[in-house]
Design a protein around this motif. Sequence first.
Motif, PDB file in Angstrom:
ATOM      1  N   ILE A  75       0.833  -1.202   0.000  1.00  0.00           N
ATOM      2  CA  ILE A  75       0.000   0.000   0.000  1.00  0.00           C
ATOM      3  C   ILE A  75       0.875   1.262   0.000  1.00  0.00           C
ATOM      4  CG2 ILE A  75      -1.717   1.313   1.281  1.00  0.00           C
ATOM      5  CD1 ILE A  75      -2.783  -1.195  -0.104  1.00  0.00           C
ATOM      6  N   CYS A  76       1.947   1.234   0.763  1.00  0.00           N
ATOM      7  CA  CYS A  76       2.886   2.376   0.758  1.00  0.00           C
ATOM      8  C   CYS A  76       3.469   2.584  -0.639  1.00  0.00           C
ATOM      9  CB  CYS A  76       4.006   2.146   1.766  1.00  0.00           C
ATOM     10  SG  CYS A  76       3.510   2.288   3.494  1.00  0.00           S
ATOM     11  N   LEU A  77       3.830   1.503  -1.287  1.00  0.00           N
ATOM     12  CA  LEU A  77       4.380   1.590  -2.642  1.00  0.00           C
ATOM     13  C   LEU A  77       3.351   2.171  -3.602  1.00  0.00           C
ATOM     14  CD1 LEU A  77       6.561   0.942  -4.752  1.00  0.00           C
ATOM     15  CD2 LEU A  77       5.582  -1.354  -4.926  1.00  0.00           C
ATOM     16  N   ILE A  78       2.106   1.768  -3.448  1.00  0.00           N
ATOM     17  CA  ILE A  78       1.039   2.264  -4.326  1.00  0.00           C
ATOM     18  C   ILE A  78       0.834   3.767  -4.135  1.00  0.00           C
ATOM     19  CG2 ILE A  78      -1.445   2.174  -4.749  1.00  0.00           C
ATOM     20  CD1 ILE A  78      -1.290  -0.850  -4.182  1.00  0.00           C
ATOM     21  N   PHE A  79       0.804   4.222  -2.870  1.00  0.00           N
ATOM     22  CA  PHE A  79       0.609   5.653  -2.604  1.00  0.00           C
ATOM     23  C   PHE A  79       1.799   6.475  -3.102  1.00  0.00           C
ATOM     24  CE2 PHE A  79      -2.766   4.413   0.381  1.00  0.00           C
ATOM     25  CZ  PHE A  79      -3.702   5.381   0.087  1.00  0.00           C
ATOM     26  N   ILE A  80       3.006   5.965  -2.907  1.00  0.00           N
ATOM     27  CA  ILE A  80       4.199   6.667  -3.400  1.00  0.00           C
ATOM     28  C   ILE A  80       4.163   6.740  -4.927  1.00  0.00           C
ATOM     29  CG2 ILE A  80       6.707   6.549  -3.615  1.00  0.00           C
ATOM     30  CD1 ILE A  80       6.765   5.316  -0.809  1.00  0.00           C
ATOM     31  N   SER A  81       3.752   5.650  -5.577  1.00  0.00           N
ATOM     32  CA  SER A  81       3.654   5.630  -7.034  1.00  0.00           C
ATOM     33  C   SER A  81       2.621   6.636  -7.524  1.00  0.00           C
ATOM     34  CB  SER A  81       3.282   4.229  -7.521  1.00  0.00           C
ATOM     35  OG  SER A  81       4.261   3.286  -7.138  1.00  0.00           O
ATOM     36  N   SER A  82       1.517   6.748  -6.775  1.00  0.00           N
ATOM     37  CA  SER A  82       0.474   7.710  -7.156  1.00  0.00           C
ATOM     38  C   SER A  82       1.003   9.139  -7.125  1.00  0.00           C
ATOM     39  CB  SER A  82      -0.731   7.575  -6.222  1.00  0.00           C
ATOM     40  OG  SER A  82      -1.283   6.284  -6.278  1.00  0.00           O
ATOM     41  N   LEU A  83       1.734   9.469  -6.066  1.00  0.00           N
ATOM     42  CA  LEU A  83       2.296  10.809  -5.951  1.00  0.00           C
ATOM     43  C   LEU A  83       3.351  11.054  -7.022  1.00  0.00           C
ATOM     44  CD1 LEU A  83       2.644  11.045  -2.057  1.00  0.00           C
ATOM     45  CD2 LEU A  83       0.896  12.103  -3.505  1.00  0.00           C
ATOM     46  N   SER A  84       4.141  10.034  -7.328  1.00  0.00           N
ATOM     47  CA  SER A  84       5.178  10.176  -8.347  1.00  0.00           C
ATOM     48  C   SER A  84       4.575  10.404  -9.724  1.00  0.00           C
ATOM     49  CB  SER A  84       6.065   8.927  -8.376  1.00  0.00           C
ATOM     50  OG  SER A  84       6.695   8.722  -7.123  1.00  0.00           O
ATOM     51  N   VAL A  85       3.515   9.664 -10.013  1.00  0.00           N
ATOM     52  CA  VAL A  85       2.833   9.825 -11.300  1.00  0.00           C
ATOM     53  C   VAL A  85       2.235  11.218 -11.403  1.00  0.00           C
ATOM     54  CG1 VAL A  85       0.823   9.097 -12.628  1.00  0.00           C
ATOM     55  CG2 VAL A  85       2.384   7.398 -11.689  1.00  0.00           C
ATOM     56  N   PHE A  86       1.635  11.669 -10.294  1.00  0.00           N
ATOM     57  CA  PHE A  86       1.011  12.998 -10.283  1.00  0.00           C
ATOM     58  C   PHE A  86       2.039  14.084 -10.564  1.00  0.00           C
ATOM     59  CE2 PHE A  86      -0.270  16.832  -7.916  1.00  0.00           C
ATOM     60  CZ  PHE A  86      -1.447  17.104  -8.584  1.00  0.00           C
ATOM     61  N   GLY A  87       3.246  13.901 -10.066  1.00  0.00           N
ATOM     62  CA  GLY A  87       4.243  14.957 -10.205  1.00  0.00           C
ATOM     63  C   GLY A  87       5.124  14.863 -11.426  1.00  0.00           C
ATOM     64  N   GLY A  88       5.236  13.657 -12.018  1.00  0.00           N
ATOM     65  CA  GLY A  88       6.261  13.537 -13.037  1.00  0.00           C
ATOM     66  C   GLY A  88       5.903  12.926 -14.361  1.00  0.00           C
ATOM     67  N   ILE A  89       4.638  12.509 -14.571  1.00  0.00           N
ATOM     68  CA  ILE A  89       4.346  11.783 -15.798  1.00  0.00           C
ATOM     69  C   ILE A  89       4.424  12.684 -17.033  1.00  0.00           C
ATOM     70  CG2 ILE A  89       1.823  12.079 -15.767  1.00  0.00           C
ATOM     71  CD1 ILE A  89       1.768   9.046 -16.643  1.00  0.00           C
ATOM     72  N   ASN A  90       3.983  13.938 -16.894  1.00  0.00           N
ATOM     73  CA  ASN A  90       4.067  14.841 -18.046  1.00  0.00           C
ATOM     74  C   ASN A  90       5.516  15.040 -18.462  1.00  0.00           C
ATOM     75  OD1 ASN A  90       1.349  15.071 -17.929  1.00  0.00           O
ATOM     76  ND2 ASN A  90       1.285  17.277 -17.605  1.00  0.00           N
ATOM     77  N   TYR A  91       6.408  15.169 -17.461  1.00  0.00           N
ATOM     78  CA  TYR A  91       7.827  15.369 -17.758  1.00  0.00           C
ATOM     79  C   TYR A  91       8.413  14.147 -18.463  1.00  0.00           C
ATOM     80  CZ  TYR A  91      12.857  15.836 -17.051  1.00  0.00           C
ATOM     81  OH  TYR A  91      14.207  15.885 -17.248  1.00  0.00           O
ATOM     82  N   ILE A  92       8.027  12.957 -17.978  1.00  0.00           N
ATOM     83  CA  ILE A  92       8.544  11.716 -18.562  1.00  0.00           C
ATOM     84  C   ILE A  92       8.173  11.618 -20.042  1.00  0.00           C
ATOM     85  CG2 ILE A  92       8.347   9.193 -18.532  1.00  0.00           C
ATOM     86  CD1 ILE A  92       8.020   9.397 -15.492  1.00  0.00           C
ATOM     87  N   PHE A  93       6.894  11.877 -20.339  1.00  0.00           N
ATOM     88  CA  PHE A  93       6.452  11.754 -21.719  1.00  0.00           C
ATOM     89  C   PHE A  93       7.028  12.852 -22.611  1.00  0.00           C
ATOM     90  CE2 PHE A  93       3.140   8.975 -19.979  1.00  0.00           C
ATOM     91  CZ  PHE A  93       3.148   7.979 -20.934  1.00  0.00           C
ATOM     92  N   SER A  94       7.358  13.996 -22.020  1.00  0.00           N
ATOM     93  CA  SER A  94       7.918  15.082 -22.818  1.00  0.00           C
ATOM     94  C   SER A  94       9.398  14.852 -23.128  1.00  0.00           C
ATOM     95  CB  SER A  94       7.755  16.417 -22.077  1.00  0.00           C
ATOM     96  OG  SER A  94       8.536  16.419 -20.887  1.00  0.00           O
ATOM     97  N   GLN A  95      10.086  14.015 -22.351  1.00  0.00           N
ATOM     98  CA  GLN A  95      11.517  13.806 -22.513  1.00  0.00           C
ATOM     99  C   GLN A  95      11.877  12.598 -23.374  1.00  0.00           C
ATOM    100  OE1 GLN A  95      13.972  15.934 -21.381  1.00  0.00           O
ATOM    101  NE2 GLN A  95      12.214  17.233 -20.906  1.00  0.00           N
ATOM    102  N   PHE A  96      10.976  11.617 -23.439  1.00  0.00           N
ATOM    103  CA  PHE A  96      11.302  10.381 -24.148  1.00  0.00           C
ATOM    104  C   PHE A  96      10.522  10.286 -25.453  1.00  0.00           C
ATOM    105  CE2 PHE A  96      12.416   9.506 -19.768  1.00  0.00           C
ATOM    106  CZ  PHE A  96      13.614   8.833 -19.894  1.00  0.00           C
ATOM    107  N   GLN A  97      11.200   9.846 -26.492  1.00  0.00           N
ATOM    108  CA  GLN A  97      10.566   9.636 -27.785  1.00  0.00           C
ATOM    109  C   GLN A  97       9.928   8.242 -27.802  1.00  0.00           C
ATOM    110  OE1 GLN A  97      10.303  11.806 -30.308  1.00  0.00           O
ATOM    111  NE2 GLN A  97      11.284  13.351 -29.015  1.00  0.00           N
ATOM    112  N   LEU A  98       8.624   8.227 -27.961  1.00  0.00           N
ATOM    113  CA  LEU A  98       7.916   6.944 -27.947  1.00  0.00           C
ATOM    114  C   LEU A  98       7.871   6.395 -29.375  1.00  0.00           C
ATOM    115  CD1 LEU A  98       5.012   7.889 -25.519  1.00  0.00           C
ATOM    116  CD2 LEU A  98       7.252   6.947 -24.993  1.00  0.00           C
TER     117      LEU A  98
END
Length: 311
Positions: A133-156
């Motif tokens: 559950i701790c891992l899930i909550f940490i993942s949720s916060l990480s996604v909230f803060g960084g997913i836009n940056y991840i997709f903007s930096q990597f060429q899919l």
Amino acid sequence: NFDFTNAGYQPLWYIYNSILKSICDSFTFFQIVHAIIINVGFFIFFRQNCNRKFLLATLYYILWSPYYNTEILRESYSILIFLFSYKYLLQKKYIKYYLLSLFAFLWHVSALFLFVVPILYNIFNKIDNKKAICLIFISSLSVFGGINYIFSQFQLSFLTQGSIDRLVSILDFGGININGILFKLFVLLPAFLLLYRFTRRKEGIKRNTILLYIFVDLIGITFIPIQRLINYFTFFYLILIVDTYAETVEKKYHHLYKISIAFILLIRMQYYFIELDQGVHRYDIYIPYHSVLNPKDEFDRNTYIINEFSK
């Protein structure tokens, strides 16, 4: 020649549509074929995996069939493939699982998540509930803060340009407000109760499956586009709920069991007829329906979607 690299959808969807249109250029025909394939596949899965298959089929028909048969046409095929590939994950036959996942990905880009599922499953299999559950909550916060940056930096490079454009437009949409978060946590309460039950009874496969469901749902709270991935685990979740409910309630309170099922079905049927703002009803998301074959925006449909996402 059709340019798949700049297409907005995955290759198999266009090939499938082309085949059906060559047989009969009618959306009615397409819808009938789609309903037969999807529903027969779902019912086979219900028969193989649920002790109360007829109850589950009834719940599906009344509660979710409009969604899977009219709203998420492309994704339904990826979900169907995943339902039958999940057993290979449990049996650690990863080659078969990944081949089927690749097949699902060629139907809908959301199936890209399926390549991560074995990693998550094995992680959950090695840690206890508190750490999970701790891992899930940490993942949720990480996604909230960084997913836009991840997709903007990597060429899919493995996606078509059309799929990338659609994905980027989705990324502009944020999460839901505090009321929506509290509501989602309340809806997840049965999942946490099942997690406790399966852990106590040392049913590891069921426990890990529930953790995957919770993982996707909680991340979807902070980043709504991911919420759609819950569709891949909905039937596993429903099977566990139906079987658990039948085991605990039906045996002891037979009449209460029948009454409660009837009440749930009645409430759900009324759900579609609830009037929202500006005279819009919930059934407006399905009627009238337009597909990629005859795209058209509907005011009532768009209003419904805006109301749902603004909660």
